[in-house]
Write a protein that holds these residues in place. Sequence first.
Motif, PDB file in Angstrom:
ATOM      1  N   HIS A 245       1.044  -1.076  -0.005  1.00 20.61           N
ATOM      2  CA  HIS A 245      -0.126   0.018   0.219  1.00 20.61           C
ATOM      3  C   HIS A 245       0.890   1.141   0.435  1.00 20.61           C
ATOM      4  O   HIS A 245       1.080   2.576  -0.986  1.00 20.61           O
ATOM      5  N   ALA A 246       2.373   1.021   0.628  1.00 21.14           N
ATOM      6  CA  ALA A 246       2.461   2.369   0.741  1.00 21.14           C
ATOM      7  C   ALA A 246       3.801   2.290  -0.352  1.00 21.14           C
ATOM      8  O   ALA A 246       3.785   3.761  -1.101  1.00 21.14           O
ATOM      9  N   MET A 247       4.232   1.320  -1.254  1.00 20.34           N
ATOM     10  CA  MET A 247       4.521   1.201  -2.375  1.00 20.34           C
ATOM     11  C   MET A 247       4.091   1.637  -3.489  1.00 20.34           C
ATOM     12  O   MET A 247       4.752   2.177  -4.108  1.00 20.34           O
ATOM     13  N   ALA A 248       2.573   2.188  -3.517  1.00 16.87           N
ATOM     14  CA  ALA A 248       2.104   2.014  -4.685  1.00 16.87           C
ATOM     15  C   ALA A 248       1.806   3.626  -4.447  1.00 16.87           C
ATOM     16  O   ALA A 248       1.318   3.879  -5.620  1.00 16.87           O
ATOM     17  N   ARG A 249       1.983   4.572  -3.315  1.00 19.67           N
ATOM     18  CA  ARG A 249       2.352   5.488  -3.301  1.00 19.67           C
ATOM     19  C   ARG A 249       3.123   5.598  -3.386  1.00 19.67           C
ATOM     20  O   ARG A 249       2.824   7.528  -3.721  1.00 19.67           O
ATOM     21  N   GLY A 250       3.778   5.787  -4.339  1.00 17.91           N
ATOM     22  CA  GLY A 250       5.110   6.203  -4.305  1.00 17.91           C
ATOM     23  C   GLY A 250       6.539   6.786  -3.012  1.00 17.91           C
ATOM     24  O   GLY A 250       7.033   7.762  -3.263  1.00 17.91           O
ATOM     25  N   ILE A 251       6.350   6.880  -1.543  1.00 19.96           N
ATOM     26  CA  ILE A 251       6.173   6.903  -0.319  1.00 19.96           C
ATOM     27  C   ILE A 251       7.976   6.191  -0.225  1.00 19.96           C
ATOM     28  O   ILE A 251       8.217   4.967  -0.434  1.00 19.96           O
ATOM     29  N   ARG A 252       8.294   7.070   0.456  1.00 14.76           N
ATOM     30  CA  ARG A 252       9.861   6.534   0.933  1.00 14.76           C
ATOM     31  C   ARG A 252       9.721   5.892   3.020  1.00 14.76           C
ATOM     32  O   ARG A 252       9.322   7.107   3.547  1.00 14.76           O
ATOM     33  N   PRO A 253       9.136   4.755   3.023  1.00 16.18           N
ATOM     34  CA  PRO A 253       8.625   4.609   4.988  1.00 16.18           C
ATOM     35  C   PRO A 253       9.759   4.826   5.101  1.00 16.18           C
ATOM     36  O   PRO A 253      11.145   5.210   5.365  1.00 16.18           O
ATOM     37  N   TRP A 254       9.387   5.187   6.990  1.00 14.02           N
ATOM     38  CA  TRP A 254      11.010   5.613   7.809  1.00 14.02           C
ATOM     39  C   TRP A 254      11.351   4.011   8.330  1.00 14.02           C
ATOM     40  O   TRP A 254      13.060   3.658   7.952  1.00 14.02           O
ATOM     41  N   ALA A 255      11.138   3.245   8.354  1.00 14.28           N
ATOM     42  CA  ALA A 255      10.909   1.876   8.436  1.00 14.28           C
ATOM     43  C   ALA A 255      10.128   0.445   8.015  1.00 14.28           C
ATOM     44  O   ALA A 255       8.548   0.846   7.789  1.00 14.28           O
ATOM     45  N   GLU A 256      10.863  -0.395   8.463  1.00 14.38           N
ATOM     46  CA  GLU A 256       9.795  -1.773   8.553  1.00 14.38           C
ATOM     47  C   GLU A 256       9.388  -2.636  10.123  1.00 14.38           C
ATOM     48  O   GLU A 256      10.641  -2.494  10.571  1.00 14.38           O
ATOM     49  N   ILE A 257       8.744  -2.616  10.271  1.00 11.89           N
ATOM     50  CA  ILE A 257       8.486  -3.677  11.944  1.00 11.89           C
ATOM     51  C   ILE A 257       8.756  -5.033  11.492  1.00 11.89           C
ATOM     52  O   ILE A 257       7.747  -5.445  10.873  1.00 11.89           O
ATOM     53  N   LEU A 258       9.750  -5.594  11.836  1.00  7.44           N
ATOM     54  CA  LEU A 258       9.731  -6.217  11.226  1.00  7.44           C
ATOM     55  C   LEU A 258       9.743  -7.886  12.493  1.00  7.44           C
ATOM     56  O   LEU A 258       9.448  -9.021  12.457  1.00  7.44           O
ATOM     57  N   GLY A 259       9.694  -7.030  13.346  1.00  9.72           N
ATOM     58  CA  GLY A 259       8.967  -8.809  15.190  1.00  9.72           C
ATOM     59  C   GLY A 259       8.895  -7.963  16.359  1.00  9.72           C
ATOM     60  O   GLY A 259       8.358  -6.651  16.765  1.00  9.72           O
ATOM     61  N   TYR A 260       7.839  -8.198  17.220  1.00  7.69           N
ATOM     62  CA  TYR A 260       6.971  -7.446  18.051  1.00  7.69           C
ATOM     63  C   TYR A 260       6.957  -8.830  19.322  1.00  7.69           C
ATOM     64  O   TYR A 260       6.661  -9.907  18.961  1.00  7.69           O
TER      65      TYR A 260
END
Lengths: 408, 86
Positions: A245-260
């Motif tokens: 969803h974020a990639m389709a908007r063409g934005i640059r995210p801060w970080a990926e959440i990998l684990g919790y």
Amino acid sequence: MKRAVISGMGVVTALGDGLDGLLEGLHAGQSAVQRMPGWEDYKGLRSLVGAPLQLKNEKAIPRRNRRSMGRMSIYAVQAAEQALADAAFDREQLSGGRVGCVIGSTMGGAQALTEAFEIMIPERDLSLLNSMKFFQCLSHTAAMNVSQYLGITGYVAATCAACVSSLQAIGLGLDLVRSGRQDAVLCGGSEELHPTVTATFDILFATSSGFNDNPRETPRPFDSRRDGLVCGEGCGLVLIEEYEHAMARGIRPWAEILGYDTNAGGTHVSQSNRDGLRICMANALRDADLKPENVDLISAHATGTLQGDAEEAGGIADLFGEDTPVSGLKGHLGHTLGASGAIELAATLGMMRDGVICATRNLHTPGKDCAGIRHVTDPLENHFQTVIKNGSAFGGINAALICRLMNH
Amino acid sequence: MNRSEIIEKTNAVFEESFEIAPEQLIPTAHVFNDLGLDSLDTVDLVVALQKKFTVSIRDDARIREIRTLNDIYDFIATIISETPNS
């Protein structure tokens, strides 16, 4: 399982305007702690220090929306505005049912709760109680007010596990995005400073009371002279968004959440323990499919209490050893309780982007009971990629979140 | 209490509690249509008037007839006149 990223962040803190102001204050080594006027009037309150912030621009929120908001909800609305702008998120999507809002706190609006009781209890009379007081003090007041203000119509909830409230909010948002139930969730925590909140810790001898005349010297995370926590206030929110969803908007995210992970120590109502925290961090690593050596930085809970800091240092030493840098931010901001996890996560990701982690303020001589880990006693430059953010709360509850910086 | 004092105190409630600009506070102003209050605000209006005039009006059925600021001035004047030793 879908991937989740942090596409926007917003903070309201005592150190400055937004994330830029916060980072500037951290890098300058500033402290928001001060002696609190009037607190000496409370008999038995030993800790007279706090880290307050001033409301700004609250009248930009229309009165019809603002009337149900206490300070913590106003902070949350302002942080939400920042996070959505940072993510360049289309506001029309907020009302489509695919965007949620999960914001936690320790006890809702402490100021409004106190005022309601002050009106109602002395004469057993509620005729002078206005209609908005309880909306301002509900445990989900921030989540409710933010979702009302922004027109969010998806999953709205509050996590209320004291000092891990915002990390649990992010964890819940992560689950909602990973499972596909929501495309994005605005997550975090908000908190307001009030003597009734500090008193909760003070009666347990968990507050700092030896620096009332030198407030900027406390709290002292992991330090040999630490004597307890100092309550603060503010809000931290992140917009968690499904990766595609974020990639389709063409934005640059801060970080990926990998684990919790979140768990409980199961041994004591107020004290954390090293084993519970170690297991929580290990579970988060397993969720992220990472090993301890894959983590570049540990953002500690580190409130400055005697028992809590020692147990956290022990849990970190047991799992990570003494190579991974361990940073704490409560010497600058005080303990923003239910907001601390999200505020400190945002600050840490910002510092990682800049390549410099600030020194843990007031940590000059690590306590012997906090040995065996790598403390950040001077600003630390590196190419940080992966961070684990810790939190602990009353009830022996722990939370740990692992993020990897993206494209910065 | 004379009428000008009632007007002054009532208008202060609207300025303090509902952030209404003084120039909007004309006697014919409709509380809902012109001043923008809603049903939740009326609860707070009653509480604020009770505090300002030290009266008890919460359960007075005449409140439901109020439409304009002038209605409030009249209502408060009536309440005060009905209060012993007012």
